[in-house]
Design a protein around this motif. Structure first.
Motif, PDB file in Angstrom:
ATOM      1  N   ILE A   6     -43.516  24.490  13.184  1.00  0.00           N
ATOM      2  CA  ILE A   6     -42.703  23.287  13.027  1.00  0.00           C
ATOM      3  C   ILE A   6     -43.356  22.144  13.791  1.00  0.00           C
ATOM      4  N   ILE A   7     -43.291  20.959  13.206  1.00  0.00           N
ATOM      5  CA  ILE A   7     -43.771  19.788  13.933  1.00  0.00           C
ATOM      6  C   ILE A   7     -42.702  19.437  14.955  1.00  0.00           C
ATOM      7  N   GLY A   8     -43.075  19.562  16.212  1.00  0.00           N
ATOM      8  CA  GLY A   8     -42.112  19.550  17.322  1.00  0.00           C
ATOM      9  C   GLY A   8     -41.384  18.238  17.480  1.00  0.00           C
ATOM     10  N   ASP A   9     -40.353  18.306  18.283  1.00  0.00           N
ATOM     11  CA  ASP A   9     -39.405  17.212  18.378  1.00  0.00           C
ATOM     12  C   ASP A   9     -39.942  16.038  19.184  1.00  0.00           C
ATOM     13  N   MET A  10     -40.441  15.041  18.477  1.00  0.00           N
ATOM     14  CA  MET A  10     -40.869  13.800  19.118  1.00  0.00           C
ATOM     15  C   MET A  10     -40.052  12.675  18.502  1.00  0.00           C
ATOM     16  N   SER A  11     -39.367  11.941  19.343  1.00  0.00           N
ATOM     17  CA  SER A  11     -38.367  11.008  18.820  1.00  0.00           C
ATOM     18  C   SER A  11     -39.006   9.759  18.243  1.00  0.00           C
ATOM     19  N   ILE A  12     -38.200   9.091  17.469  1.00  0.00           N
ATOM     20  CA  ILE A  12     -38.685   7.857  16.855  1.00  0.00           C
ATOM     21  C   ILE A  12     -38.819   6.756  17.898  1.00  0.00           C
ATOM     22  N   GLY A  13     -38.293   6.959  19.068  1.00  0.00           N
ATOM     23  CA  GLY A  13     -38.534   5.993  20.135  1.00  0.00           C
ATOM     24  C   GLY A  13     -39.829   6.307  20.856  1.00  0.00           C
ATOM     25  N   ALA A  14     -40.143   7.581  20.938  1.00  0.00           N
ATOM     26  CA  ALA A  14     -41.339   7.997  21.657  1.00  0.00           C
ATOM     27  C   ALA A  14     -42.594   7.652  20.861  1.00  0.00           C
ATOM     28  N   LEU A  15     -42.517   7.806  19.565  1.00  0.00           N
ATOM     29  CA  LEU A  15     -43.676   7.535  18.714  1.00  0.00           C
ATOM     30  C   LEU A  15     -43.567   6.138  18.123  1.00  0.00           C
ATOM     31  N   SER A  16     -44.694   5.575  17.788  1.00  0.00           N
ATOM     32  CA  SER A  16     -44.645   4.288  17.102  1.00  0.00           C
ATOM     33  C   SER A  16     -44.125   4.511  15.690  1.00  0.00           C
ATOM     34  N   TRP A  17     -43.585   3.475  15.097  1.00  0.00           N
ATOM     35  CA  TRP A  17     -43.020   3.668  13.761  1.00  0.00           C
ATOM     36  C   TRP A  17     -44.086   4.067  12.766  1.00  0.00           C
ATOM     37  N   ARG A  18     -45.308   3.626  13.011  1.00  0.00           N
ATOM     38  CA  ARG A  18     -46.380   4.006  12.078  1.00  0.00           C
ATOM     39  C   ARG A  18     -46.750   5.480  12.245  1.00  0.00           C
ATOM     40  N   MET A  19     -46.731   5.954  13.480  1.00  0.00           N
ATOM     41  CA  MET A  19     -47.006   7.370  13.722  1.00  0.00           C
ATOM     42  C   MET A  19     -45.911   8.217  13.071  1.00  0.00           C
ATOM     43  N   TRP A  20     -44.677   7.802  13.295  1.00  0.00           N
ATOM     44  CA  TRP A  20     -43.554   8.569  12.747  1.00  0.00           C
ATOM     45  C   TRP A  20     -43.655   8.627  11.228  1.00  0.00           C
ATOM     46  N   GLU A  21     -44.023   7.501  10.672  1.00  0.00           N
ATOM     47  CA  GLU A  21     -44.165   7.426   9.223  1.00  0.00           C
ATOM     48  C   GLU A  21     -45.286   8.359   8.757  1.00  0.00           C
ATOM     49  N   GLY A  22     -46.383   8.351   9.509  1.00  0.00           N
ATOM     50  CA  GLY A  22     -47.516   9.217   9.157  1.00  0.00           C
ATOM     51  C   GLY A  22     -47.121  10.691   9.183  1.00  0.00           C
ATOM     52  N   VAL A  23     -46.375  11.074  10.219  1.00  0.00           N
ATOM     53  CA  VAL A  23     -45.969  12.475  10.337  1.00  0.00           C
ATOM     54  C   VAL A  23     -45.008  12.830   9.197  1.00  0.00           C
ATOM     55  N   ALA A  24     -44.066  11.929   8.939  1.00  0.00           N
ATOM     56  CA  ALA A  24     -43.100  12.191   7.866  1.00  0.00           C
ATOM     57  C   ALA A  24     -43.823  12.298   6.523  1.00  0.00           C
ATOM     58  N   MET A  25     -44.824  11.446   6.355  1.00  0.00           N
ATOM     59  CA  MET A  25     -45.599  11.479   5.108  1.00  0.00           C
ATOM     60  C   MET A  25     -46.331  12.820   4.964  1.00  0.00           C
ATOM     61  N   ALA A  26     -46.927  13.242   6.069  1.00  0.00           N
ATOM     62  CA  ALA A  26     -47.653  14.527   6.050  1.00  0.00           C
ATOM     63  C   ALA A  26     -46.689  15.654   5.704  1.00  0.00           C
ATOM     64  N   THR A  27     -45.499  15.623   6.302  1.00  0.00           N
ATOM     65  CA  THR A  27     -44.518  16.670   6.047  1.00  0.00           C
ATOM     66  C   THR A  27     -44.166  16.712   4.559  1.00  0.00           C
ATOM     67  N   ALA A  28     -43.896  15.542   4.004  1.00  0.00           N
ATOM     68  CA  ALA A  28     -43.537  15.491   2.587  1.00  0.00           C
ATOM     69  C   ALA A  28     -44.693  15.992   1.725  1.00  0.00           C
ATOM     70  N   TYR A  29     -45.908  15.587   2.066  1.00  0.00           N
ATOM     71  CA  TYR A  29     -47.060  15.979   1.262  1.00  0.00           C
ATOM     72  C   TYR A  29     -47.290  17.495   1.334  1.00  0.00           C
ATOM     73  N   LEU A  30     -47.165  18.034   2.545  1.00  0.00           N
ATOM     74  CA  LEU A  30     -47.353  19.484   2.706  1.00  0.00           C
ATOM     75  C   LEU A  30     -46.341  20.246   1.856  1.00  0.00           C
ATOM     76  N   ASN A  31     -45.120  19.743   1.811  1.00  0.00           N
ATOM     77  CA  ASN A  31     -44.079  20.406   1.031  1.00  0.00           C
ATOM     78  C   ASN A  31     -44.311  20.249  -0.465  1.00  0.00           C
ATOM     79  N   GLU A  32     -44.570  19.016  -0.854  1.00  0.00           N
ATOM     80  CA  GLU A  32     -44.524  18.741  -2.283  1.00  0.00           C
ATOM     81  C   GLU A  32     -45.850  18.960  -2.994  1.00  0.00           C
ATOM     82  N   GLU A  33     -46.940  18.801  -2.285  1.00  0.00           N
ATOM     83  CA  GLU A  33     -48.240  18.960  -2.944  1.00  0.00           C
ATOM     84  C   GLU A  33     -48.932  20.271  -2.559  1.00  0.00           C
ATOM     85  N   CYS A  34     -48.696  20.730  -1.337  1.00  0.00           N
ATOM     86  CA  CYS A  34     -49.442  21.908  -0.867  1.00  0.00           C
ATOM     87  C   CYS A  34     -48.602  23.175  -0.892  1.00  0.00           C
ATOM     88  N   GLY A  35     -47.321  23.043  -1.147  1.00  0.00           N
ATOM     89  CA  GLY A  35     -46.473  24.231  -1.197  1.00  0.00           C
ATOM     90  C   GLY A  35     -46.226  24.877   0.154  1.00  0.00           C
TER      91      GLY A  35
END
Ligand code: SF4
Ligand code: SF4
Lengths: 547, 368
Positions: free
Chosen positions: A195-224
């Motif tokens: 699991i991608i561990g708990d790092m808050s949206i305050g701790a990370l920059s919004w661009r980092m958070w977006e990048g991680v969320a994007m990776a999560t979605a891609y791993l789920n939807e494109e990589c299975g």
């Protein structure tokens, strides 16, 4: 001669010294502009120059004022060794050097009258970890042929949710001789074991958070790969709460209760259930101390999401108003479960400590069947900010604590009923697959990781104390800052790409480890697959000793 | 590697058939043991099907201890059969001084009790006997159950047959279901209890293979039932899982395969019974087997079945005639017993099925 002021700070008191070669410097100013800590500044020096103009040597002296780059002698703007100046310098004229003789930890306290705060561990004793003293030692032979990592199928999934013991399954045998479900069971989700561990949206920059969320979605939807990401304490943007991507997100509620108002308000508008809820009781990176989000990082959007003013935000070490683990579990679990109508698994996260096994034992007997996971967080990890004294001197390593919990479950014949998830320094050497695999053999159902995700994104820090400035809001890589100029250094797409690639590589490596021990599902509890060359480690973890 | 086999017939069969079945597969084992369990007994035991028979290998002292305990518990002996042994020199056998098969009547106080209560008593009695005889290896109690006898010995199967005079078929010592195994000891110590088949409360199981989930299985099973003890061999785990799933949980036999070799999650998702299968997989993940295995099992009602690991890494073949079905690791074993059968009807079970032989010898193939 100038009067010597013995108490002045010089670079020699600081952890990093700047190496500067004026003869190579073209004074382009790049390094000064790039140093987010303002640890270097232009300065003018008076220089004496000897020159000769005629055909014969006729030395003359000239004094001139020339600009140079100098390290700032300030306890506030000290150099973090991030190496950004070196990265941007076109002429290799500047760079940081570790100063082994520094007095930083003393002078800082003396001058500021305050404790040293830091983001992330420095792990200065990290020469050899327990995990590195373990080997996967059971290799299948002719009698139990190994599997083929390329050809065979593997189930790399771990449970998130309360698992009923077989005798409690609501089954009846129907007229057709088949089992039929006759009642309710707690929700269980089978997800990727990292699991991608708990790092808050305050701790990370919004661009980092977006990048991680994007990776999560891609791993789920494109990589299975059904990878889940934990929001950390601090709430979630409402847009995400209403989106279909919420199903990849584990929402965290912690002692600060930050952001929960918004989540509760958004509930009627949610189109998907979240992947789970994680209730944080404690955290290994700063056990007993609580996380700190410094005011510098509480930008406007963070204030909005968390519903707070611009001030230092502390996640208290415990849930104020709850006096026992039983009470807190009962209250929070019942309310959280009820809120999501018992469709969403709820897990709990505690710090690895002397009492974590007792807490686990308590939960294993939980009569409500609602504890959907035990997340155990050990020292050695940690991206969050906290007082240095807590980071360096409190907490337990994760390996033996995890093992203790698993063996406690074995003693009661209840292994697997509350899935065990572990973290704390996993992947520190860069090889998360190996660490995760060994942790599973010792009894973990899965692992979670935070700091390594930052490093995938391009964090320049390392485990030797380099950078560690995540708490300052000045992250030079744009990862843990809310300064727009710094955050813009980070390319979210590149972040996502790196994380996705790392996960794909890790997935491959996990199979490469599973195949030779003949496992096509995760090796949870396969302690017989591990050996140690260290007798103490072998005895403590109850695995085979080899030499 | 071990070799395993089973015979189920409409007629009573003599153990010499089992010896023939196993001997033809000689190359596949190393003589570290031969063992067999006989269900549905004929010959001298035929009239005592409802009463429990004790199968015991022991010293003189062990025999006395066991008999005293049984008498103290109120069991009355109604039949005793001690095989005549042929202790000629040069046999490769590591024999115990006594082999005893004794049938007992139940103690008075339990005669009117339910079948279940009797079954629990038989188990407790066997466990107590085993514990009492463990000191100095006074004896080994293999089974104590109605209509079942067990013989286990360490040595060359041919010599074991000679020693017990089992090569000459007669009508005294027969059964309708015989399971047998010849061992090749690979992982664990050569001890008598480690020889398959294993037996518990009417269930028999034997396997050819290696259970890579032994540690997991064992750690979990220990707490599940008082009868799950020993663990001298990784294959014992298959018996305990069978007993647990079918008897303790009361699930139909078809779910055994779903417990030991669950379908991948993706396939479960496509099934109508996904909810049940997922619950089984998550709740019983510690009973999975992940190594290469072929398992043969017998149920208390004498149903015989076989199934394999999820990747089909160990062989098994089923051959049949009108009155006999034979399971064997290698087809040469069946050729020995049923030379005239139609070999085109031989079944090579696949990794996703259970092959079941009921008491009418009807063959069913259950898809997982
Ligand atoms: S190493 Fe980093 S902190 Fe130090 S001067 Fe260079 S840019 Fe600034
Ligand atoms: S996240 Fe940023 S501030 Fe923290 S260690 Fe990495 S580069 Fe430095």
């Amino acid at each position: 001669m100038e009067t010597m002021k013995i108490h002045d700070i010089t670079p020699n008191d600081l952890p990093w010294k700047i190496r500067y070669d004026a003869s190579r410097c073209t004074l382009c100013g790049s390094c000064v502009a790039a140093c987010s800590f303002r640890a270097i500044a232009p300065k003018v020096e008076r220089r004496r120059m000897v020159f000769s103009e005629g055909d014969f040597p006729e030395p003359k002296t000239r004094f001139s004022a020339i600009p140079v780059i100098r390290q700032v002698h300030s306890i506030k703007n000290y150099c973090r060794g991030c190496g950004i100046c070196e990265k941007v310098c076109p002429n290799d004229a500047i760079g940081p050097l570790r100063n082994v003789d520094n007095r930083h930890s003393i002078v800082t306290r003396c001058l500021a009258g305050d404790s040293v705060k830091r983001g992330g561990r420095k792990n200065l004793e990290s020469t050899s970890r327990t995990l590195d003293r373990l080997r996967v030692g059971r290799i299948s032979q002719m009698t139990d042929p190994s599997l083929d990592a390329q050809r065979h199928t593997f189930d790399l999934l771990a449970p998130f949710g309360r698992i009923l013991p077989p005798g409690k399954l609501p089954f009846a045998v129907g007229a057709d001789g088949k089992l039929q479900t006759t009642g309710q069971s707690p929700p269980v989700r089978w997800i990727y074991p990292v699991i991608i561990g708990d790092m808050s949206i305050g701790a990370l920059s919004w661009r980092m958070w977006e990048g991680v969320a994007m990776a999560t979605a891609y791993l789920n939807e494109e990589c299975g790969l059904p990878v889940r990401m934990c929001s950390g304490e601090g709430g979630v943007p409402v847009r995400l709460l209403k989106s279909k991507y919420l199903k990849y997100m584990i929402l965290q509620i912690a002692s600060g209760h930050f952001g929960w108002n918004r989540i509760l308000k958004a509930m009627p508008h949610m189109t998907e259930d979240p992947a789970g809820v994680l209730i944080k009781i404690g955290q290994g990176a700063k056990p007993g101390d609580g996380g700190l989000l410094m005011a510098q990082k509480v930008a406007e959007h963070i204030q909005a999401i968390r519903g707070v003013p611009k001030a230092d935000l502390l996640s208290p070490p415990n849930h104020q108003g709850l006096y026992s683990i039983e009470e807190s579990v009962q209250k929070m679990f019942l309310s959280m479960n009820a809120a999501f109508k018992f469709r969403v698994p709820v897990a709990i996260k505690v710090a690895a400590s002397a009492t974590s096994v007792s807490v686990f034992n308590n939960l294993v007997r939980d009569p409500y069947n609602i504890v959907g996971g035990f997340f155990l967080d050990g020292i050695d990890g940690g991206t969050g900010a906290a007082h240095e004294v807590s980071l360096d001197h409190t907490g337990h390593p994760i390996v033996s604590k995890l093992r203790d919990c698993y063996l406690a479950a074995v003693t009661q014949g209840r292994q697997g009923q509350i899935p065990l998830w572990a973290a704390g320094g996993l992947g520190k050497t860069g090889d998360l697959a190996a660490d995760a695999f060994k942790m599973m053999c010792l009894g973990a159902n899965g692992v979670f990781t935070g700091k390594l995700i930052l490093q995938m994104a391009g964090c320049v820090g390392n485990d030797m104390g380099r950078c560690n400035a995540c708490n300052t809001g000045l992250c030079p890589a744009g990862i843990t800052t809310q300064e727009p100029a710094l955050a813009h250094r980070l390319d979210p797409e590149k972040v996502a790409q790196n994380i996705v690639n790392y996960y794909l590589a890790m997935d491959q490596e996990l199979k490469k480890l599973m195949a030779p021990i003949g496992n096509s599902s995760l090796p949870v509890g396969r302690s017989d697959a591990l050996v140690s060359t260290d007798r103490a480690v072998a005895e403590r973890l109850q695995i085979q000793y080899v030499c | 590697m071990c070799r395993i086999g089973a015979i189920k017939s409409l007629n009573y069969v003599h153990p010499s058939q089992a010896l023939l079945l196993m001997q033809s597969q000689q190359k596949g084992h190393d003589n570290s043991g031969f063992a067999m369990v006989m269900h549905d007994l004929g010959g001298i035991f035929e009239g005592y099907k409802h009463l429990p028979t004790l199968s015991l290998a022991c010293t003189d002292e062990g025999l006395k201890v066991a008999e005293d305990m049984l008498h103290a518990a109120g069991f009355q002996r109604v039949l005793q059969w001690v095989p005549e042994v042929n202790d000629k020199p040069g046999l490769d056998i590591n024999a115990m001084p006594n082999y005893v098969f004794e049938t007992f009547d139940y103690p008075k106080h339990i005669k009117k009790s339910s079948q279940k209560e009797k079954e629990e008593l038989l188990l407790d009695m066997r466990l107590n006997l085993r514990a009492a005889l463990e000191d100095d290896e006074m004896g080994f109690v293999y089974s104590f159950w109605p209509d079942v006898v067990t013989l286990k010995e360490i040595g060359d199967p041919r010599d074991i047959g000679t020693y017990f005079n089992l090569w000459e078929a007669d009508s005294k010592f027969t059964a309708r279901v015989i399971t047998a195994q010849c061992r090749q000891n690979t992982n664990y110590d050569i001890v008598r209890y480690a020889a398959h088949p294993f037996f518990l409360q009417g269930f028999t199981a034997l396997a050819n293979g290696e259970n890579t989930f032994y540690q997991k299985n064992k750690e979990f099973q220990r707490k599940l039932h008082r009868g799950y003890i020993g663990f001298e061999s990784d294959s014992q785990c298959f018996l305990y899982t069978l007993h647990y799933v079918h008897r303790q949980l009361g699930w139909p036999l078809s779910y055994y395969k779903h417990v030991i070799t669950p379908l991948p999650f993706e396939e479960i998702g496509h099934r109508d019974d996904a909810q049940e299968l997922q619950a089984i997989r998550q709740s019983l993940s510690h009973l999975e087997i992940n190594g290469p295995n072929t398992i043969i099992g017998v149920l208390p009602d004498n149903t015989l079945f076989t199934c394999c690991d999820a990747k089909k890494l160990r062989p098994i073949v089923v051959g049949r005639s009108s009155d006999t079905v034979v399971f064997s690791s290698e087809v040469c074993g069946i050729n020995e017993i049923l030379p005239d059968r139609d070999w085109e009807t031989d079944i090579y079970p696949n990794e996703r099925e259970i092959v079941v032989i009921d008491n009418n010898l009807e063959v069913q193939r259950w898809k997982q």
